[in-house]
Design a protein around this motif. Structure first.
Motif, PDB file in Angstrom:
ATOM      1  N   ASP A 136       4.341   9.704 -13.221  1.00 32.49           N
ATOM      2  CA  ASP A 136       3.883   9.217 -14.518  1.00 32.49           C
ATOM      3  C   ASP A 136       3.911   7.691 -14.577  1.00 32.49           C
ATOM      4  O   ASP A 136       3.098   7.083 -15.263  1.00 32.49           O
ATOM      5  N   TYR A 137       4.882   7.119 -13.864  1.00 31.31           N
ATOM      6  CA  TYR A 137       5.086   5.675 -13.907  1.00 31.31           C
ATOM      7  C   TYR A 137       5.334   5.111 -12.514  1.00 31.31           C
ATOM      8  O   TYR A 137       6.025   5.733 -11.705  1.00 31.31           O
ATOM      9  N   LEU A 138       4.787   3.931 -12.279  1.00 25.31           N
ATOM     10  CA  LEU A 138       5.112   3.140 -11.099  1.00 25.31           C
ATOM     11  C   LEU A 138       5.759   1.864 -11.607  1.00 25.31           C
ATOM     12  O   LEU A 138       5.119   1.052 -12.278  1.00 25.31           O
ATOM     13  N   ALA A 139       7.048   1.715 -11.321  1.00 25.01           N
ATOM     14  CA  ALA A 139       7.798   0.546 -11.778  1.00 25.01           C
ATOM     15  C   ALA A 139       7.790  -0.515 -10.681  1.00 25.01           C
ATOM     16  O   ALA A 139       8.286  -0.284  -9.578  1.00 25.01           O
ATOM     17  N   THR A 140       7.203  -1.654 -11.013  1.00 25.46           N
ATOM     18  CA  THR A 140       7.135  -2.757 -10.061  1.00 25.46           C
ATOM     19  C   THR A 140       6.996  -4.074 -10.806  1.00 25.46           C
ATOM     20  O   THR A 140       6.476  -4.111 -11.920  1.00 25.46           O
ATOM     21  N   ALA A 141       7.458  -5.126 -10.152  1.00 24.29           N
ATOM     22  CA  ALA A 141       7.248  -6.483 -10.663  1.00 24.29           C
ATOM     23  C   ALA A 141       6.330  -7.248  -9.720  1.00 24.29           C
ATOM     24  O   ALA A 141       6.103  -8.438  -9.898  1.00 24.29           O
ATOM     25  N   ASP A 144       0.819  -1.218   0.000  1.00 24.76           N
ATOM     26  CA  ASP A 144       0.000   0.000   0.000  1.00 24.76           C
ATOM     27  C   ASP A 144       0.851   1.266   0.000  1.00 24.76           C
ATOM     28  O   ASP A 144       0.494   2.260  -0.630  1.00 24.76           O
ATOM     29  N   LYS A 145       2.006   1.236   0.679  1.00 21.87           N
ATOM     30  CA  LYS A 145       2.862   2.426   0.703  1.00 21.87           C
ATOM     31  C   LYS A 145       3.449   2.730  -0.676  1.00 21.87           C
ATOM     32  O   LYS A 145       3.684   3.879  -1.020  1.00 21.87           O
ATOM     33  N   VAL A 146       3.664   1.704  -1.486  1.00 18.88           N
ATOM     34  CA  VAL A 146       4.183   1.903  -2.843  1.00 18.88           C
ATOM     35  C   VAL A 146       3.126   2.615  -3.682  1.00 18.88           C
ATOM     36  O   VAL A 146       3.415   3.601  -4.371  1.00 18.88           O
ATOM     37  N   ILE A 147       1.908   2.122  -3.606  1.00 21.95           N
ATOM     38  CA  ILE A 147       0.799   2.711  -4.364  1.00 21.95           C
ATOM     39  C   ILE A 147       0.542   4.140  -3.892  1.00 21.95           C
ATOM     40  O   ILE A 147       0.393   5.061  -4.705  1.00 21.95           O
ATOM     41  N   ALA A 148       0.517   4.341  -2.577  1.00 22.83           N
ATOM     42  CA  ALA A 148       0.281   5.680  -2.022  1.00 22.83           C
ATOM     43  C   ALA A 148       1.378   6.650  -2.439  1.00 22.83           C
ATOM     44  O   ALA A 148       1.100   7.818  -2.768  1.00 22.83           O
ATOM     45  N   THR A 149       2.619   6.184  -2.467  1.00 25.00           N
ATOM     46  CA  THR A 149       3.729   7.047  -2.886  1.00 25.00           C
ATOM     47  C   THR A 149       3.521   7.509  -4.324  1.00 25.00           C
ATOM     48  O   THR A 149       3.700   8.687  -4.638  1.00 25.00           O
ATOM     49  N   ALA A 150       3.153   6.603  -5.195  1.00 24.60           N
ATOM     50  CA  ALA A 150       2.914   6.969  -6.599  1.00 24.60           C
ATOM     51  C   ALA A 150       1.754   7.965  -6.711  1.00 24.60           C
ATOM     52  O   ALA A 150       1.848   8.953  -7.446  1.00 24.60           O
ATOM     53  N   LEU A 151       0.682   7.713  -5.979  1.00 22.29           N
ATOM     54  CA  LEU A 151      -0.487   8.596  -6.047  1.00 22.29           C
ATOM     55  C   LEU A 151      -0.186   9.985  -5.485  1.00 22.29           C
ATOM     56  O   LEU A 151      -0.450  10.995  -6.135  1.00 22.29           O
ATOM     57  N   TYR A 152       0.369  10.047  -4.266  1.00 24.61           N
ATOM     58  CA  TYR A 152       0.662  11.346  -3.659  1.00 24.61           C
ATOM     59  C   TYR A 152       1.814  12.059  -4.369  1.00 24.61           C
ATOM     60  O   TYR A 152       1.894  13.287  -4.346  1.00 24.61           O
ATOM     61  N   GLN A 176      -6.497   5.774 -13.695  1.00 27.30           N
ATOM     62  CA  GLN A 176      -7.400   6.914 -13.485  1.00 27.30           C
ATOM     63  C   GLN A 176      -6.656   8.128 -12.939  1.00 27.30           C
ATOM     64  O   GLN A 176      -7.062   9.261 -13.152  1.00 27.30           O
ATOM     65  N   ALA A 177      -5.544   7.865 -12.235  1.00 28.80           N
ATOM     66  CA  ALA A 177      -4.717   8.957 -11.701  1.00 28.80           C
ATOM     67  C   ALA A 177      -3.623   9.364 -12.687  1.00 28.80           C
ATOM     68  O   ALA A 177      -2.774  10.193 -12.369  1.00 28.80           O
ATOM     69  N   GLY A 178      -3.624   8.757 -13.888  1.00 32.28           N
ATOM     70  CA  GLY A 178      -2.631   9.100 -14.902  1.00 32.28           C
ATOM     71  C   GLY A 178      -1.285   8.435 -14.695  1.00 32.28           C
ATOM     72  O   GLY A 178      -0.270   8.912 -15.193  1.00 32.28           O
TER      73      GLY A 178
END
Length: 144
Positions: free
Chosen positions: A103-108, A91-99, A123-125
């Motif tokens: 442009d990109y969230l790099a994850t495997a 959740d902290k990874v997703i929240a970091t990208a949102l806040y 939806q958040a671009g």
């Protein structure tokens, strides 16, 4: 370009410097910004200190990261960390990208790459990607 790197992708970048030289050099040259949060950096520093991981990273690259790249990371505060993922650690990874309005969230991480999370990020671009895809994008931009 603004990017949040999940710990698995940041460690991967440091473990495979010949293959990911484009990424490291582009980061050092400030061709993109890495956006993180203190919670995500704490996780990274915990993982990179694990002996099994530390032995796979060249000492020179480790020094480069801590002396030149780490100070370049843009930190965002996470006022709240919404419960979105099967694995609450993600959740902290997703929240970091949102806040961080990246442009990109790099994850495997498959828990983050679910359809529901992908739709929320879209939806958040924010595009879900991997480090290899970012390297390909950087290579493509450089060849123009």
């Amino acid at each position: 370009m603004r990017v949040t790197l999940d710990t698995n992708q940041l460690i991967r970048a440091l473990m495979r410097p010949p293959q990911l030289a484009t990424f490291v050099m582009a980061w050092e040259a400030r061709r993109f910004a890495v956006v993180s949060s203190q919670q995500l950096l704490d996780e990274f520093q915990f993982v990179i200190a694990e002996p099994d991981v530390a032995e796979l990273i060249y000492p020179e690259l480790r020094r480069l990261f801590f002396s030149h790249l780490l100070p370049e990371i843009e930190l965002v505060e996470l006022p709240t960390i919404p419960l979105l993922c099967r694995d609450p650690d993600d959740d902290k990874v997703i929240a970091t990208a949102l806040y961080g309005a990246v442009d990109y969230l790099a994850t495997a991480d498959e828990d983050i790459r679910t359809n529901a999370i992908a739709v929320l990020l879209d939806q958040a671009g924010i595009a879900l990607t991997t480090l290899d895809e970012i390297v390909a994008l950087l290579d493509k931009e450089q060849s123009r």
